[in-house]
Design a protein around this motif. Structure first.
Motif, mmCIF file in Angstrom:
data_model
loop_
_atom_site.group_PDB
_atom_site.id
_atom_site.type_symbol
_atom_site.label_atom_id
_atom_site.label_comp_id
_atom_site.label_asym_id
_atom_site.label_seq_id
_atom_site.Cartn_x
_atom_site.Cartn_y
_atom_site.Cartn_z
ATOM 1 N N ASP A 186 29.859 4.338 -38.839
ATOM 2 C CA ASP A 186 29.021 4.541 -40.018
ATOM 3 C C ASP A 186 27.887 5.537 -39.799
ATOM 4 O O ASP A 186 27.133 5.847 -40.715
ATOM 5 N N ARG A 187 27.737 6.035 -38.562
ATOM 6 C CA ARG A 187 26.670 6.995 -38.266
ATOM 7 C C ARG A 187 27.047 7.782 -37.022
ATOM 8 O O ARG A 187 27.838 7.299 -36.203
ATOM 9 N N PRO A 188 26.489 8.977 -36.852
ATOM 10 C CA PRO A 188 26.857 9.787 -35.685
ATOM 11 C C PRO A 188 26.331 9.198 -34.378
ATOM 12 O O PRO A 188 25.297 8.519 -34.357
ATOM 13 N N VAL A 189 27.055 9.455 -33.326
ATOM 14 C CA VAL A 189 26.623 9.100 -31.970
ATOM 15 C C VAL A 189 26.103 10.373 -31.321
ATOM 16 O O VAL A 189 26.822 11.378 -31.236
ATOM 17 N N ILE A 190 24.845 10.333 -30.877
ATOM 18 C CA ILE A 190 24.160 11.535 -30.403
ATOM 19 C C ILE A 190 23.687 11.320 -28.965
ATOM 20 O O ILE A 190 22.893 10.411 -28.690
ATOM 21 N N GLY A 191 24.179 12.123 -28.064
ATOM 22 C CA GLY A 191 23.734 12.052 -26.674
ATOM 23 C C GLY A 191 22.465 12.852 -26.478
ATOM 24 O O GLY A 191 22.389 14.007 -26.907
ATOM 25 N N LEU A 192 21.478 12.256 -25.835
ATOM 26 C CA LEU A 192 20.214 12.931 -25.534
ATOM 27 C C LEU A 192 19.897 12.754 -24.057
ATOM 28 O O LEU A 192 20.074 11.647 -23.518
ATOM 29 N N PRO A 193 19.416 13.787 -23.387
ATOM 30 C CA PRO A 193 19.134 13.648 -21.958
ATOM 31 C C PRO A 193 18.028 12.639 -21.673
ATOM 32 O O PRO A 193 16.995 12.611 -22.358
ATOM 33 N N SER A 194 18.258 11.813 -20.648
ATOM 34 C CA SER A 194 17.285 10.796 -20.259
ATOM 35 C C SER A 194 17.146 10.725 -18.742
ATOM 36 O O SER A 194 16.628 9.755 -18.211
ATOM 37 N N ASN A 195 17.621 11.773 -18.046
ATOM 38 C CA ASN A 195 17.609 11.725 -16.590
ATOM 39 C C ASN A 195 16.202 11.825 -15.995
ATOM 40 O O ASN A 195 16.008 11.550 -14.807
ATOM 41 N N LYS A 196 15.221 12.191 -16.822
ATOM 42 C CA LYS A 196 13.822 12.167 -16.365
ATOM 43 C C LYS A 196 13.073 10.980 -16.943
ATOM 44 O O LYS A 196 12.209 10.397 -16.282
ATOM 45 N N ILE A 197 13.396 10.592 -18.163
ATOM 46 C CA ILE A 197 12.808 9.368 -18.727
ATOM 47 C C ILE A 197 13.129 8.170 -17.854
ATOM 48 O O ILE A 197 12.279 7.297 -17.631
ATOM 49 N N ILE A 198 14.351 8.111 -17.325
ATOM 50 C CA ILE A 198 14.788 6.948 -16.554
ATOM 51 C C ILE A 198 13.989 6.770 -15.259
ATOM 52 O O ILE A 198 13.987 5.685 -14.669
#
Length: 345
Positions: A317-329
């Motif tokens: 029902d909605r798009p799946v969007i990958g966002l970088p998190s290798n620094k947030i993590i």
């Protein structure tokens, strides 16, 4: 009367949002000392993605930080009309755990907030008093009533299907550093009374590197009323393999209120994300469902595309969007840990 008796409940994350709340990071210690500034581009990327479908509420520690944010938002082409800033003292960034739990009552068209207690995951990271005060501050800001159960509860420790079922972990909710005076049955009763639930299902432990003592939002997530995704680690030599395999077997035994088995979709873990010889709790399960789409953390590894493909098949029902998190993590959390949704009613 309890919120449940009044007709209130905590809706599932895919329910339409009025806004999503974040607490802007300012605690250097949370991002491995001097690395906090390195994650800002990813953090503002998260804000921008959310803001395309709903308002973003930002809890901001002081006026100096507010001015910094106002200077940065245009650089990322973020619509300032979508941003609401609340200046209020905070200790850390993890709004999922210290932020307000919004309940809705579809009959009366009312909302209220549950002001759970917060002790920084068993007193690990003092001080936490400002974060503990945040739900009441937002309740007053919104003009909403709030109720205070008087026990410790974190948003990342519970997962909802919107049809009366909560998923959680024994490692967290039964940990003696949270509510040692309560039995499992008593904790379940609080969940029923204050989240409007009817059933609690338990897995055991969380993944390696998770300093929250096994939050469910790193391992198992509802994607609809009867389907969960669960993280798995195919590599038997990996420390997460046995933990996640045990939880998978528990999920297979569970039954929902209607007697149905869970539909279980397995997603492989990312390659271990290390920082200064420490293994972070990187997991694709720490996604955020918002109006604009499903925002999935990616870690610049081979399973990123695999995870995004699987999630695209279960969220139709909605798009799946990958966002970088290798620094947030580096801060030991990702998109879900940083956010708390404010549902529409």
């Amino acid at each position: 009367m309890t919120p449940k008796q009044q007709g209130f409940f905590f809706p599932p994350e895919w329910h339409p949002h009025v806004a999503t709340w974040l607490t802007f990071p300012h605690n250097e210690a949370s991002w491995q000392g001097n690395k906090r500034h390195l994650m800002y581009s990813q953090y503002f990327g998260l804000i921008k993605a959310i803001s395309k479908g709903e308002k973003v509420g930002l809890n901001v520690n002081d006026e100096t930080l507010k001015n910094f944010i106002l200077g940065e938002l245009p650089k990322y082409e973020i619509d300032l009309n979508q941003i609401e800033i609340l200046v209020n003292p905070t200790n850390d960034a993890w709004c999922r755990d210290h932020g307000p739990a919004f309940l809705i009552n579809p009959e009366t068209k009312e909302r209220m907030i549950v002001n759970w207690g917060y002790n920084a995951w068993g007193g690990k990271y003092p001080p936490f008093d400002d974060d503990n005060n945040l739900p009441t501050a937002i309740a007053k800001h919104r003009g909403l009533n709030y109720v205070t159960p008087g026990i410790i509860m974190e948003g990342g420790s519970v997962e909802f299907n919107g049809a009366g079922t909560i998923l959680t972990s024994r490692e967290c909710l039964l940990n003696e550093n949270r509510n040692p005076h309560l039995t499992q049955g008593q904790i379940e009763q609080y969940l029923y009374d204050y989240y409007g639930a009817e059933q609690v299902l338990w897995v055991n432990d969380g993944i390696v590197g998770d300093d929250t003592d096994g939050h469910i939002d790193d391992t198992v997530r509802f994607v609809n009323e009867d389907t969960v995704i669960t993280m798995v680690e195919p590599n038997k030599a990996d420390d997460n393999h046995e933990i996640l395999e045990e939880n998978l077997q528990l999920l297979k035994q569970m039954r929902l209120l209607n007697g149905k088995q869970l539909n279980i979709v397995e997603i492989p873990m990312p390659t271990p994300v290390m920082v200064d010889d420490f293994r972070t709790p990187a997991s694709y399960a720490n996604f955020l469902i918002c109006n604009a789409g499903v925002l999935v953390p990616t870690f610049d590894c081979k399973n990123d595309d695999v995870a995004l493909d699987i999630l695209s098949q279960v969220f139709t029902d909605r798009p799946v969007i990958g966002l970088p998190s290798n620094k947030i993590i580096w801060g030991q959390g990702s998109f879900h840990c940083l956010t708390q949704q404010e549902p529409a009613v």
